[in-house]
Motif scaffolding. Structure first.
Motif, mmCIF file in Angstrom:
data_model
loop_
_atom_site.group_PDB
_atom_site.id
_atom_site.type_symbol
_atom_site.label_atom_id
_atom_site.label_comp_id
_atom_site.label_asym_id
_atom_site.label_seq_id
_atom_site.Cartn_x
_atom_site.Cartn_y
_atom_site.Cartn_z
ATOM 1 N N ARG A 110 0.725 -1.345 -0.026
ATOM 2 C CA ARG A 110 0.108 0.055 -0.117
ATOM 3 C C ARG A 110 0.994 1.032 0.106
ATOM 4 N NH1 ARG A 110 -4.001 1.192 4.250
ATOM 5 N NH2 ARG A 110 -4.820 2.448 2.948
ATOM 6 N N GLN A 111 0.546 2.167 -0.751
ATOM 7 C CA GLN A 111 1.180 3.385 -0.777
ATOM 8 C C GLN A 111 0.518 4.711 -0.105
ATOM 9 O OE1 GLN A 111 4.054 3.651 -2.420
ATOM 10 N NE2 GLN A 111 3.899 1.456 -3.036
ATOM 11 N N ASP A 112 -0.757 4.466 0.365
ATOM 12 C CA ASP A 112 -1.569 5.526 1.109
ATOM 13 C C ASP A 112 -2.092 5.289 2.421
ATOM 14 O OD1 ASP A 112 -3.227 3.385 0.260
ATOM 15 O OD2 ASP A 112 -4.829 4.750 -0.076
ATOM 16 N N LYS A 113 -0.972 4.589 3.320
ATOM 17 C CA LYS A 113 -1.273 4.453 4.737
ATOM 18 C C LYS A 113 -1.339 5.727 5.260
ATOM 19 C CE LYS A 113 1.658 0.312 4.414
ATOM 20 N NZ LYS A 113 2.740 -0.278 4.802
#
Length: 452
Positions: A413-416
């Motif tokens: 995931r990039q948008d934590k």
């Protein structure tokens, strides 16, 4: 009582969780009022508050708040079986009743009598009817403790009668009180009971020893047959001082596990709801474990097939651990039993296939063979063999293995979320490998709530 409430229930502080929002005090009356409208019911409640000679009071109109309070009262028959220090308490004087006008004087004398015998107990119950429930920390495992139980019982019977009360206000005399009935009715009246019994039941077939010609009240006690030394076990049972017998004794038959309705957060007991059979309830299983330890009815000990079969449908969901008012933990008892039951011998195939499911699924994940496994699961001969080995009903489909585990999705995931209070999300085997979408949905909900 002149205000004609619907219910008046007593509750002492020892039975109430410390976090519960209640008025100031060390004991409470739960008084329920009704009327043709909510306003009328509230007006009656406020009139009682104005007239009552109490330290503090609270009128609760919120239905959720009312349900929370009633659950405390409903669970009292279970929570009262453990004293604040964790020691055990037992019935035996569960429902003496006195005229409500005598209740205060009776309770003061009752507490004084317990103190004189070095006993502790927490009264609760139907105070509006003068009917008191209590579990007392009798020692029913030693001769000296049983002797004290008898002396206390004889003196309490005299006290109840002196206050114009009944030894059994609600549930009947049974074997616990029958020997003491002459103190309440007199020898002549009990003799008449015996003559009537002789006319209608000359062979003494119907409930023998329950009302006339009773066994001594301290004979046949439930725990006299249990081993005196702690059973050698593998789990710690810290709440029961490491004693498996004491853990099993937690069940006092409240029967909350036998409910068929789904209400609030209650989940106990799924297998009883499916079968409707006592042996598949938490209470039934606890009773079988008790009989296994006693060794009179169930004679094979840890090798017992009766206990094994009763535990077989237990899901180990720990619903009993959270819902049972005495926190019976059947999942742990089941693990303990199976550990001993199969010690030194081969287990059923399903124990290896399903018990090692986390291992198999990790192998599939690391070798990235989920598509191959899913294809084989649709191949009828392979599926039949896998279900047979796994103990899966033939009508069920084999779950598909996710091509990407929950943990791998999380790592990529990039948008934590970077802000908010920290939450630790612990994916189990099924969330990790079979239903990662459930974990993903949980993450979205938590982050939408401002958590990370």
């Amino acid at each position: 009582l002149p205000f004609a409430p619907l219910t008046v229930e007593g509750m002492a502080a020892d039975l109430v969780p410390s976090a519960t929002a209640l008025p100031k005090g060390g004991a409470w009356l739960f008084v329920e009022t009704g009327g043709e409208s909510p306003g009328e019911a509230r007006a009656r409640a406020e009139a009682i508050v104005r007239a009552a000679d109490v330290i503090d009071a609270l009128v609760v109109t919120d239905p959720a708040g009312q349900r929370a309070l009633w659950r405390i009262r409903e669970d009292a028959s279970g929570t009262a079986t453990r004293m604040p220090d964790g020691s055990e308490a037992w019935p035996g004087w569960e429902d003496c009743a006195v005229p409500p006008a005598r209740l205060g004087a009776y309770l003061r004398d009752f507490r004084a009598l317990m103190a004189a015998h070095g006993l502790r107990g927490t009264p609760y119950g139907h105070f509006g009817d003068g009917c008191i429930h209590v579990r007392i920390d009798f020692d029913l495992l030693t001769e000296a403790g049983v002797a004290r139980f008898r002396r206390f019982s004889e003196e309490l019977a005299e006290l109840v009668v002196a206050h114009g009360g009944s030894l059994s206000g609600e549930h009947g005399d049974g074997q616990a009180r029958a020997e003491l009935l002459p103190r309440m009715y007199g020898e002549e009246m009990v003799g008449l009971f015996e003559r009537v019994k002789g006319v209608w039941d000359p062979d003494d077939l119907l409930n023998p020893g329950m009302l006339v010609r009773p066994a001594p009240l301290d004979a046949g006690l439930r725990f006299s047959v249990l081993p005196r030394e702690p059973v050698d076990v593998s789990f710690g049972y810290p709440s029961d001082r490491g004693d498996f017998s004491a853990a099993v004794r937690r069940c006092v038959g409240v029967a909350k596990c036998r409910t068929a309705s789904v209400s609030g957060s209650s989940v106990m007991c799924p297998s009883f709801r499916a079968t409707g059979e006592e042996e598949h309830s938490t209470r039934g299983r606890a009773r079988l474990l008790h009989e296994m330890l006693a060794g009179e009815v169930v004679t094979d000990g840890w090798r017992s097939t009766e206990v094994r079969d009763a535990l077989d449908l237990c899901l180990s969901c720990k619903g009993c651990r959270s819902d049972c008012p005495v926190e019976v933990d059947m999942a742990t008892y089941k693990a303990e039993f199976l550990h001993h039951h199969y010690a030194g011998r081969r287990r059923p195939a399903a124990h290896y296939t399903m018990g090692w499911l986390p291992v198999w699924l990790r192998v599939v994940s690391r070798t990235r063979t989920a598509p191959l496994v899913n294809a084989l699961a649709r191949f009828r001969p392979f599926a039949w063999t896998a279900k047979r080995l796994g103990g899966i009903a033939p009508e069920r489909d084999i779950p598909r293995v996710a091509s990407r585990t929950f943990s791998r999705w999380w790592d990529q995931r990039q948008d934590k979320a970077e802000r908010g209070d920290l939450v630790v999300l612990w994916p189990d085997t099924f969330t990790e490998h079979l239903s990662p979408s459930v974990g993903q949905a949980a993450v979205r909900v938590l982050e939408a709530a401002g958590l990370r």
